[in-house]
Design a protein around this motif. Sequence first.
Motif, PDB file in Angstrom:
ATOM      1  N   UNK A  95      -9.594  18.897  -0.096  1.00  0.00           N
ATOM      2  CA  UNK A  95      -8.413  18.380   0.349  1.00  0.00           C
ATOM      3  C   UNK A  95      -8.697  16.857   0.537  1.00  0.00           C
ATOM      4  N   UNK A  96      -7.756  16.052   0.284  1.00  0.00           N
ATOM      5  CA  UNK A  96      -7.841  14.733   0.695  1.00  0.00           C
ATOM      6  C   UNK A  96      -6.477  14.117   1.114  1.00  0.00           C
ATOM      7  N   UNK A  97      -6.451  12.952   1.710  1.00  0.00           N
ATOM      8  CA  UNK A  97      -5.194  12.368   2.183  1.00  0.00           C
ATOM      9  C   UNK A  97      -5.569  10.737   2.816  1.00  0.00           C
ATOM     10  N   UNK A  98      -4.630   9.919   2.578  1.00  0.00           N
ATOM     11  CA  UNK A  98      -4.928   8.522   3.375  1.00  0.00           C
ATOM     12  C   UNK A  98      -4.986   8.397   4.955  1.00  0.00           C
ATOM     13  N   UNK A 157      -3.099   5.971  -6.431  1.00  0.00           N
ATOM     14  CA  UNK A 157      -3.877   4.891  -5.952  1.00  0.00           C
ATOM     15  C   UNK A 157      -3.137   4.310  -4.649  1.00  0.00           C
ATOM     16  N   UNK A 158      -3.771   4.216  -3.341  1.00  0.00           N
ATOM     17  CA  UNK A 158      -3.231   3.442  -2.352  1.00  0.00           C
ATOM     18  C   UNK A 158      -3.639   2.055  -2.352  1.00  0.00           C
ATOM     19  N   UNK A 191       0.911  -1.034   0.012  1.00  0.00           N
ATOM     20  CA  UNK A 191       0.192   0.003   0.025  1.00  0.00           C
ATOM     21  C   UNK A 191       0.903   1.335  -0.234  1.00  0.00           C
ATOM     22  N   UNK A 192       0.069   2.495  -0.102  1.00  0.00           N
ATOM     23  CA  UNK A 192       1.008   3.523  -0.106  1.00  0.00           C
ATOM     24  C   UNK A 192       0.070   4.640   0.752  1.00  0.00           C
ATOM     25  N   UNK A 193       0.516   5.825   0.204  1.00  0.00           N
ATOM     26  CA  UNK A 193      -0.043   7.150   1.115  1.00  0.00           C
ATOM     27  C   UNK A 193      -0.073   8.159  -0.108  1.00  0.00           C
ATOM     28  N   UNK A 252      -7.956   2.936  -2.303  1.00  0.00           N
ATOM     29  CA  UNK A 252      -8.524   4.157  -2.208  1.00  0.00           C
ATOM     30  C   UNK A 252      -7.649   4.954  -3.162  1.00  0.00           C
ATOM     31  N   UNK A 253      -8.406   5.604  -4.126  1.00  0.00           N
ATOM     32  CA  UNK A 253      -7.796   6.368  -5.308  1.00  0.00           C
ATOM     33  C   UNK A 253      -8.289   7.693  -5.539  1.00  0.00           C
TER      34      UNK A 253
END
Length: 623
Positions: free
Chosen positions: A157-160, A74-75, A1-3, A124-125
């Motif tokens: 705004x968005x974020x993991x 994409x995470x 996964x990622x951020x 989550x993308x």
Amino acid sequence: MCGISGIYNWESENQVDRNVLVEMTNTLYHRGPDDSAFYIHKNLGFGFRRLSIIDLINGKQPFFSPDRSVILICNGEIFNYKELRKELIAKGHVFTSDCDVEVILYLYLEYGVGLLNKLNGQFAFALFDANKQELFLARDHFGICPLFYSVSENAFLFGSEIKAILKYPYITKNVDLTGLDQVFSFPANVCPTTLFEGIKSLKPGHYAVVKNKQVRIEEYWDLEYPDKSQPTSTKPETYYVEQLEELLLQSVKYRLNADVPVGFYLSGGLDSSVIGSLIRHVQGESSRSFSICFPEKEDQGINERKFQRIMSGYLKSEHKEIEFNWLEIDKKLNDVIYFSEAPLKETYNVCSLALSDRVRQEKVKVILSGEGADELFGGYAGYKFDYQRSNTPTDKDLDHLLEDQIRQNLWGDPDFTYERNEYDFKDTKTSLYSNRLNELYESFDCLKQPAIDHSKIKGRHIFHQRSYVDFKLRLAGHLIADHGDRMTLANHVEGRYPFLDVNLVEFVKHLPTDMKLNGMIEKYILKQLAYKYVPEEIISREKFGFVAPGSSQLLKSNSEWVNDIMSYERIKRQGYFNPDNIERLKKLYRRDDFILNPPYDDDLLIIILTFNILLETFGLPSL
């Protein structure tokens, strides 16, 4: 996964500030230490931190459509990407990598938002379509991958993680009081609410379209159990067991796909043992396994080492035991709250953090785990209680009728009991709240709001009602959130959950309920399958509810920082809780004969302690 993180300014001439985007994205370093990337074009900015799992060389993001009009970050993982890739290549699409998430880009070009119906994964993308001037975000079916967002006067705004959004300079930090109230009443926050006012969590199985200063949220999938009017399948038991086996094997096979080492957690219970055995079956050999155990004599009541060793010996796995000393709690709890971004109702996340730290030290990047089985197959005591209650009619007094009204608000069904009598517990909550908070209580009382979509449990079997609520509140809000994703990614480890496979869940939801809870036998069908893969000693062992030492032990340890953060003066100054009643609770919790009995008793002081840590960690204001 990622951020992932992003800024979408409302005004097209308002250029995204690169320094702000970099700062937001770098708060997610722990989610993706292998690489970073930034894309800025006018009023759009995407930030990306990579944890390299598949196609280590070419799988860098963002991905672009051939004409660069569509941009994707994409995470997560798309487990059925190989099948989708073949389909897309046949349609003429040319891939630039072997990375799994690149299929999202070309699926979008083919199907638009309908692409979500083709994905089997945890994701989550964010995708921007320059031709439509439209930002499209989505979260996987079960909410394994987090995705937070905030709508400000200037931008979307968005974020993991929430901490990325908090780096935006125009965000005002405040406690969401409904979020606080939910933590006391439910297993965790109820999506989309968080502990941070103005910051929401995109619901599992939902997507968002952002355009012309408007944000539209839509559902694309939910756990739709059949209603009682639908005919019940009457196939022989062997059919169900064989189908379950086939789907679980495919799910495990999907989740073993990686270009890095993969391991699994082994608790000593049925769920993780089944997963470990299926891993060995798929690979032809076992993998690396990891367990938490406890060396101290006083912890032997919660120690599962015996069963962990039985199972690791049976599997011949390369097994690592992490011996955990509870004196480490006060050293780790601050870290846990930083990564969780929420107060906790128990301390065992500290064990989860220690476990993923050892996984990282062993250079394993992917871990499989057994979350989801209890919610699917009725592994909690509540399912048995429902069964008993259904055969024991009760007369209702005035208190019952008042409780019915609350249940109607929460669940849409006055006869559905979840964890407690909320009418009685409301007095406990408000006695903890400060005078100021009680003055505001009517404005944030979580018991007045629906906790779920009422239509999703109306007319369903009581087993399915509880399962649905567990999926929404316990699983998505807690077990694969602060306990799962946050504790693995804190140490650069990706968690994968074979029981949370959309094809598997779609099959299980149509099983007759007595295949899940057969009389008082929980997880009946899973146990029938397990006889082929797991020693009988594991299958027949009593259900074990892991209970970590809580606030009582922390207070008795006389830790200086715990005493400070729970001091009368600090509680009074912060203004959220009643300092006199907190002092009374502290005195009670410090008594030698004081014992909590989770999950039936709430550790009220651990919620207050970890909430106070949250205030300090994220600079949230006093009330």
